[in-house]
Design a protein around this motif. Structure first.
Motif, short mmCIF file in Angstrom:
data_model
loop_
_atom_site.label_atom_id
_atom_site.label_comp_id
_atom_site.label_asym_id
_atom_site.label_seq_id
_atom_site.Cartn_x
_atom_site.Cartn_y
_atom_site.Cartn_z
N SER B 41 1.04 -1.26 0.12
CA SER B 41 0.02 -0.16 0.07
C SER B 41 0.82 1.13 0.19
O SER B 41 0.42 2.20 -0.60
N ASP B 152 -5.35 -1.93 -4.88
CA ASP B 152 -4.98 -2.39 -3.63
C ASP B 152 -5.87 -3.48 -3.04
O ASP B 152 -6.95 -2.92 -2.60
N GLU B 153 -5.22 -4.77 -3.07
CA GLU B 153 -6.27 -5.62 -2.42
C GLU B 153 -7.71 -5.58 -2.92
O GLU B 153 -8.75 -5.62 -1.95
MG LIG Z 1 -2.21 -2.85 2.30
#
Ligand SMILES: [Mg+2]
Ligand SMILES: Nc1ncnc2c1ncn2[C@@H]1O[C@H](COP(=O)(O)OP(=O)(O)OP(=O)(O)O)[C@@H](O)[C@H]1O
Lengths: 254, 314, 241
Positions: B41, B152-153
């Motif tokens: 991140s 992100d994810e």
């Molecule tokens: Mg993360």
């Protein structure tokens, strides 16, 4: 008792109470030192005057007390709390109690700290606490802080948002109460029954407000009650607010 | 094309990203893989100019994000589906974003349609389920019809249907010739979604390769050998240049299959109680690789040292 | 810049807090003017009597302005914002401008609304807005609100937390500025340079001993706001979003 311990742990394992304590003590004691340091023969120091910073401490303590409950809503830990102890009234009373005790301790430290530092700075002025008025002016600070903290917790429960609750408390305490006096005719009478003005009577009680020099302590209260009945009324006010908050919290989804 | 050169970020004493260099090729889905806290991140925030790198730089088509004109037209990103004001409607959230990059207002309805949120467009975003929030985030990322997309994810917390939807969606985006950079801590998920992999651990680059190569290397097969006396066999294996490792009473052999080991056992007259092929699971391999040390960095780069892989069922 | 202003306008008006604040600010100020008008006796009602509630409105607007930026940090929409427009200075200046304009509008409506209300209840020729001082007292409210909003956005940007920013913004004008005057000797001198004290001299006229006249007072107040805003911009540019 368990609940008190739980709430104590919760309060002390976050940072904001420590910050608030530090700020409250720094402001009150700092102001006490400032007053003592700048006092001279024309404006001599007295016990009441060491407590000028009392108002600063009060608002900071109220912010601390509000945050103790609003941050629970902010981070949804209130749900974890009510899951752990579904008895909401007991939980909230426990929280109010812990916060009030904390506030009382801050109040006493602030008051005696201010008085102490003034005595150190001006050793030749006799600042011994003798009369009942002087005792109330110093030792009473903790009591007022504690009850104000209960008021703040109650408002926090009702409003649930830090910003809103703090704004309500500070604007009420610092703006609404003094400004009502500007209303012609009825303003002064309303002001006499404003809760924080009543609470203030304990600290700034006896001297005749009209005759008193401004520099002899924080602005005197014009409440009509005597100091002890006044603080009784304020305590009742805090209890009623807390009661309302508990009823609301019980009926509301967590 | 996204290019990171010597990207470094420290938060006080924490070194979150450490001299990280990699590139994300155009027109493919590139997975960004690393365990929790690896710095994925953080890296993405630095690519987007939200966090300032302590050192190095990240460039998008040769430019720093902050120098992009109307960046949403170049780069779309979904870093956290919760970056929405809960009292704003989904439409209002997209409206202000569109306005800030001079995108036509009708584009808002288009992207709402694409992610299937048209029906709830005027509801407060605060009341959305995780899947809906995620869709809103993707809608925001698609707003400027960008060539480069960062996620992100994106499948975190989604149900199987949502995961499938996102997976297909990524492929579609890549088929349209876009550059997709998507992070995850699940290798198995990335093996299905990404064509390229950038793997990091503790802020450092572990490998950059195609997913196929990485999976092949990471799941190198081993054979477990059990017997009362394995001394001769061990010597013979060593002589054949095959690496072995003791594991309790067992011998774990890598780089030779069961048949060859059996032959060798016969020749050395070794009694065998077990001769079984082992297949390392993707997740275990990945954990090993990213787990503790930087040493793995070179090992993977020059071909794996199988001794570091734990066989399945262990 | 017009794009950014439009963006910030959309952002502000698609949440509830500006509506709430406007409603509260107007209700409190105009309501207070009504209370004063209704209870007034002994001598005619004056323009200044109608403006007693100004400070209520000012504090509410200050809270609103701070929340406009702190909620962006609270919900991390500041990241979405900086992602859409990486030029942070421009974004924050646009936000400040939009919030200040809203504050100015609230201020003007509050001031003239209060005046009209009081006038309607117990108006006389003394209530007419004629002199420069009268105009400043009423029309000037919007200016003071706008500059206060700038201060609030700057403090909000620096502090990033609603609770902290609001506490500072309320405690400072209501408590700190009033308490410093109590410090023996230097207190009054410090008090003379306190920003909100100075701002009130613009509205209510400067006493002869005051260090500045009304317009210089407004300029000083604006200067304080500008310095705070510049500091906030510098910090926001340097800091991770
Ligand atoms: Mg993360
Ligand atoms: N703002 C910050 N301040 C301090 N430390 C931070 C900050 N952001 C990240 N870190 C630290 O940097 C490291 C990397 O964090 P990051 O969130 O980038 O990891 P990640 O790979 O995204 O992990 P996850 O898979 O859990 O999302 C962690 O150790 C984290 O604690």
């Amino acid at each position: 008792m368990t609940l008190l311990a739980v709430e104590r742990i919760k309060l002390f394992t976050t940072r904001s109470p420590w910050w608030c304590t530090l700020i409250a003590l720094a402001l009150t004691v700092g102001f006490g030192a400032l007053m003592a340091g700048t006092a001279d023969a024309t404006e001599p120091l007295n016990i009441a005057a060491t407590q000028f910073g009392y108002g600063f401490g009060l608002v900071v303590v109220m912010v601390m007390a509000t945050l103790a409950i609003t941050t629970e809503y902010r981070f949804s830990t209130i749900r974890a709390t009510f899951l752990a102890v579904p008895n909401r009234p007991s939980t909230l009373v426990a929280k109010a109690t812990v916060v009030a005790i904390m506030a009382a301790i801050i109040g006493e430290l602030a008051a005696f700290g201010s008085w102490g530092i003034a005595s150190v700075i001006k050793p030749d002025i006799d600042l011994t606490i003798n009369t009942a008025y002087e005792w109330r002016a110093v030792a009473g600070v903790g009591l007022v802080y504690a009850l104000s903290a209960v008021v703040a917790v109650a408002v926090g429960v009702l409003v649930r948002h830090s910003a809103g609750a703090i704004a309500v408390l500070l604007i009420w305490n610092q703006l609404v109460e003094p400004l009502v006096q500007l209303i012609p005719k009825v303003g002064d009478d309303i002001h006499k029954w404003m809760p924080f003005n009543i609470a203030n009577k304990l600290i700034t009680g006896d001297p005749d407000p009209t005759a008193r020099n401004v520099l002899q302590g924080p602005p005197p209260s014009d409440a009509v009650l005597g100091p002890w009945p006044a603080i009784g009324v304020f305590a009742a006010f805090a209890a009623v607010l807390l009661g309302i908050a508990i009823v609301v919290a019980n009926r509301r989804d967590a | 094309m996204i290019e990171a050169v010597g990207l470094t970020k420290s938060y006080g004493k924490t070194l979150a990203v450490d001299n990280l260099s990699f590139s994300v090729p155009t027109g493919r889905v590139t997975g960004f893989l690393g365990p929790n806290g690896a710095g994925k991140s953080t890296t993405m925030r630095m690519i987007l100019g939200l966090d300032t790198p302590t050192g190095g730089s990240a460039l998008i088509d040769g430019k720093r994000y902050r120098d992009l004109h109307q960046p949403l037209r170049t780069v779309g990103a979904l870093l956290d589906a919760k970056w929405v004001h809960p009292n704003r409607s989904a439409r209002a959230h997209l409206q202000w974003l569109a306005r800030s990059n001079k995108l036509p207002a009708k584009r808002v309805d288009e992207v709402l349609e694409i992610v299937g949120l048209t029906a709830v467009a005027n509801k407060r975003a605060g009341g959305f389920s995780l899947g809906m929030s995620q869709r809103l985030g993707i809608a925001a990322a698609l707003l400027g019809d960008p060539q480069v997309l960062l996620f992100d994810e994106p499948v975190n917390g989604l149900d199987p249907e949502g995961i499938l939807w996102i997976r297909k969606f990524m492929h579609r985006l890549a088929e349209e010739g876009r550059t997709v950079f998507v992070s995850s801590h699940l290798l198995s998920e990335m093996a299905l979604t990404a064509q390229e992999l950038v793997v990091i651990g503790r802020g450092k680059l572990i490998s950059q390769s195609s997913t196929e190569d990485f999976v092949a290397q990471a799941t190198e097969n081993t054979v477990r050998v059990r017997g009362p006396r394995l001394t001769d066999l061990r010597a013979a294996l060593a002589q054949a240049g095959v690496s072995t490792r003791d594991e309790g009473e067992n011998l774990v052999v890598s780089g030779m299959d069961c048949a060859d080991i059996g032959e060798l056992a016969a020749r050395t007259q070794t009694v065998l109680h077990e001769l079984s092929p082992q297949r390392g699971s993707l997740e275990e391999a990945f954990m090993q690789l990213t787990g503790d040390s930087v040493e793995y960095h070179t090992e993977i780069a020059d071909g794996p040292t199988p001794a570091t892989l734990v066989p399945a069922g262990k | 810049m017009t794009t950014l202003l439009a963006t910030e306008r959309i952002k502000l008006f698609t949440t509830r807090s500006p509506w709430w604040s406007a409603f509260l600010a107007l209700g409190l100020t105009i309501g207070f003017a009504a209370l004063v008008g209704l209870n007034h006796s002994g001598g005619p009602l004056l323009v200044e009597h109608s403006q007693f509630g100004t400070q209520f409105g000012l504090m509410v607007v200050s809270v609103m302005a701070a929340l406009a930026i702190t909620t962006e940090y609270r919900f991390a929409t500041i990241r979405a914002t900086f992602q859409a427009v990486p030029k942070r200075t421009s974004v924050l200046v646009a936000k400040t401008a939009v919030v200040a304009i809203l504050a100015a509008v609230i201020g003007e409506v509050a001031a003239f609304g209060s005046w009209l209300t009081a006038y309607a209840i117990d108006g006389g020729p003394e209530m007419a807005i004629t002199t420069g001082a009268d105009w400043r007292m009423v029309a000037g409210v919007g200016l003071v609100f706008a500059v206060t909003a700038v201060i609030a956005v700057a403090v909000g940007t620096l502090v990033r937390q609603s609770a902290g920013a609001i506490s500072i913004l309320l405690i400072w004008p209501l408590l700190v500025e009033n308490l410093v005057v109590l410090i023996p000797g230097v207190g009054a001198n410090i008090h003379d340079w306190m920003p909100f004290t100075v701002a009130s001299r613009f509205l209510n006229g400067a006493e002869p001993i005051a260090p500045m006249g009304p317009w210089a007072s407004l300029a000083y107040f604006t200067g304080v706001a500008a310095v705070l805003l510049v500091a906030a911009l510098a910090v926001a540019n340097k800091r991770d979003a």
